[in-house]
Design an enzyme around this catalytic site. Structure first.
Site, PDB file in Angstrom:
ATOM      1  CB  CYS A  72     -30.370  20.213 -35.205  1.00 46.86           C
ATOM      2  SG  CYS A  72     -30.314  18.440 -35.474  1.00 46.86           S
ATOM      3  CB  ALA A  73     -32.958  20.539 -39.557  1.00 43.81           C
TER       4      ALA A  73
END
Lengths: 374, 75
Positions: free
Chosen positions: A71-72
């Site tokens: 994810c980020a």
């Protein structure tokens, strides 16, 4: 417990073409913008916020072992990794530090030896497509087109028992924040910039001009500056040890530089053509071209290096084979890809006009480099 | 805007703002409006995408001094 996988481990897998299945849980827009890529990488995108009620809906899309969740930043991938494990998937891991860490990881790859026994290394930033270089000779080192993260260069030089004495940027970068000034502060090295790109910079620098010879090591490995405008008006290439041509953002392996990131595409098309179709042509075909970027994983060779002989590029790189000047002008000014994220702010930072916090700098650099015309 | 409930998700990092938002929404009635305060910048794009995919409606959003505010109408 899901295992934390470091960006470095992923880089090795990508370069070694080891199979890797990735579940990317960022939102669709971010995923469409950029992702982890590689010949042996399979990646699917399901945002974490669509998995809050569980992962049952996607189990049929996943292998039942060895899934890497990204994810980020990290938090959402940890949550989804836990859910996968609960659902019975084995060997689940998550990307430590998220795509931010991936964007910042540098993999040092040896380019080759030099005639005096020195070495040239390429630092491959797989997550952003940035390439930087370290020339090492007789206990001294020069860093070219440094990334914002300077620790990898400091560590590497130390490992090689070399002192960084020279730092240079081939041009004023628009896609990433230069580590040039930070390296100078840390090491006391000389920092070279092309003056035509540096008319607005707010700090002192050494003027990098055509014909300059920069010495690294006592045996005088020359980094010879070749003025090669086009991507920016000051763009300058280096010939190292008469063997390697560091082209900056002028010439890439599969493409050529775009002239529009400083807002002057029309003005610089002529310079770009002049550099690519005459200046470089006068150089030896045997020079190994080492660009400051790559855009596709197909440009990365089996050992992780990004390079090609200049003569070869004159045969296969389409950007070097447009006979008609009008056609060329069209190619480099029309239908260009979107500009890199925050490119105007990044230029301001590199001029010393903006001094954002570290976290803001990281945000600015997210996404692909997009310095090529296609 | 008049909200039926206010959720303070300030200081929380991804995925918590959305996890909490979802939980709060589950307890609300159709047509109700939830006001969310968050500081995680990632929440901006993610909340918008989540409201889309979950059938709710992002009615409004503002940004004041680092605090992101969202108003979501339950669908």
């Amino acid at each position: 417990m899901p295992k934390a996988m470091k960006a470095q481990e992923i880089a090795r897998k990508v370069i070694d073409k080891e199979e890797l299945f990735i579940l990317d849980v960022r939102n669709q827009k971010e995923f469409a913008d950029w992702k982890i890529e590689g010949d042996s990488v399979e990646v699917i995108n399901v945002p974490y916020f669509d998995l809050l009620d569980g992962v049952e809906s996607i189990m049929d899309k996943l292998p039942n072992e060895n899934v890497l969740v990204v994810c980020a930043k990290e938090g959402s991938s940890m949550m989804v990794a836990d859910l996968l494990e609960e659902a019975g998937v084995t060997g689940v891991s998550f990307l430590k530090g998220g795509m931010k860490a991936w964007s910042e990881y540098l993999e040092p790859v040896k380019v080759g030896d030099m005639s005096d026994g020195g070495e040239l290394y390429q630092f491959v930033r797989l997550g952003k497509g940035c390439l930087s270089y370290m020339v090492i000779s007789d206990g001294e080192a020069m860093v070219i087109d440094s990334n914002r993260m300077i620790q990898p260069y400091l560590d590497f030089a130390k490992e090689k028992n070399a002192k960084i004495v020279q730092v240079a940027d081939t041009h004023l970068h628009a896609d990433h924040i230069s580590g040039g000034r930070a390296l100078r502060e840390e090491t006391g090295a000389q920092y070279w910039l092309p003056p035509k790109d540096a008319t607005e910079v707010q700090f002192d620098y050494n003027k990098l001009e055509d014909g300059n010879e920069i010495t690294v090591g006592t045996t005088k490995v020359a980094a010879q500056a070749v003025y090669s405008p086009g991507h920016t008006i000051g763009s300058t290439s280096f010939i190292v040890d008469n063997k390697y041509l560091l082209t900056g953002d002028i010439l890439f392996v599969e493409s050529i530089g775009r002239p529009d990131l400083a807002g002057l595409a029309e003005d610089w098309v002529g310079d770009l053509r002049e550099t690519l179709y005459s200046r470089y042509k006068e150089l030896s075909d045997d020079l190994e071209v080492l660009p400051a970027h790559f855009a596709n994983m197909s440009e990365v060779q089996d050992d992780g290096k990004v390079s090609a002989p200049l003569g070869e590029l004159y045969k296969v790189n389409t950007g070097l084979n447009v006979e008609d000047e009008g056609e060329f002008r069209k190619m480099v000014t029309e239908n260009l890809p979107p500009q890199p994220n925050a490119y105007q702010e990044i230029r301001q930072v590199n001029m010393g006009k903006l001094t954002p916090e570290e976290e803001e700098k990281r945000e600015m650099e997210i996404g692909p480099n997009r310095c090529a015309v296609s | 805007m008049e909200a039926n409930k206010v959720l303070d998700a300030k200081g929380l990092a991804c995925p918590m703002p959305i996890v909490k938002t979802k939980k709060a929404m589950d307890e609300m009635n159709r047509g109700d409006i939830l006001e969310i305060h968050a500081t995680d910048k990632g929440a901006k794009a993610d909340l918008a995408a989540w409201t889309d995919s979950s059938g709710h409606e992002l009615v409004d959003q503002t940004e004041e001094e680092e605090v992101l505010k969202f108003w979501i109408k339950k669908g």
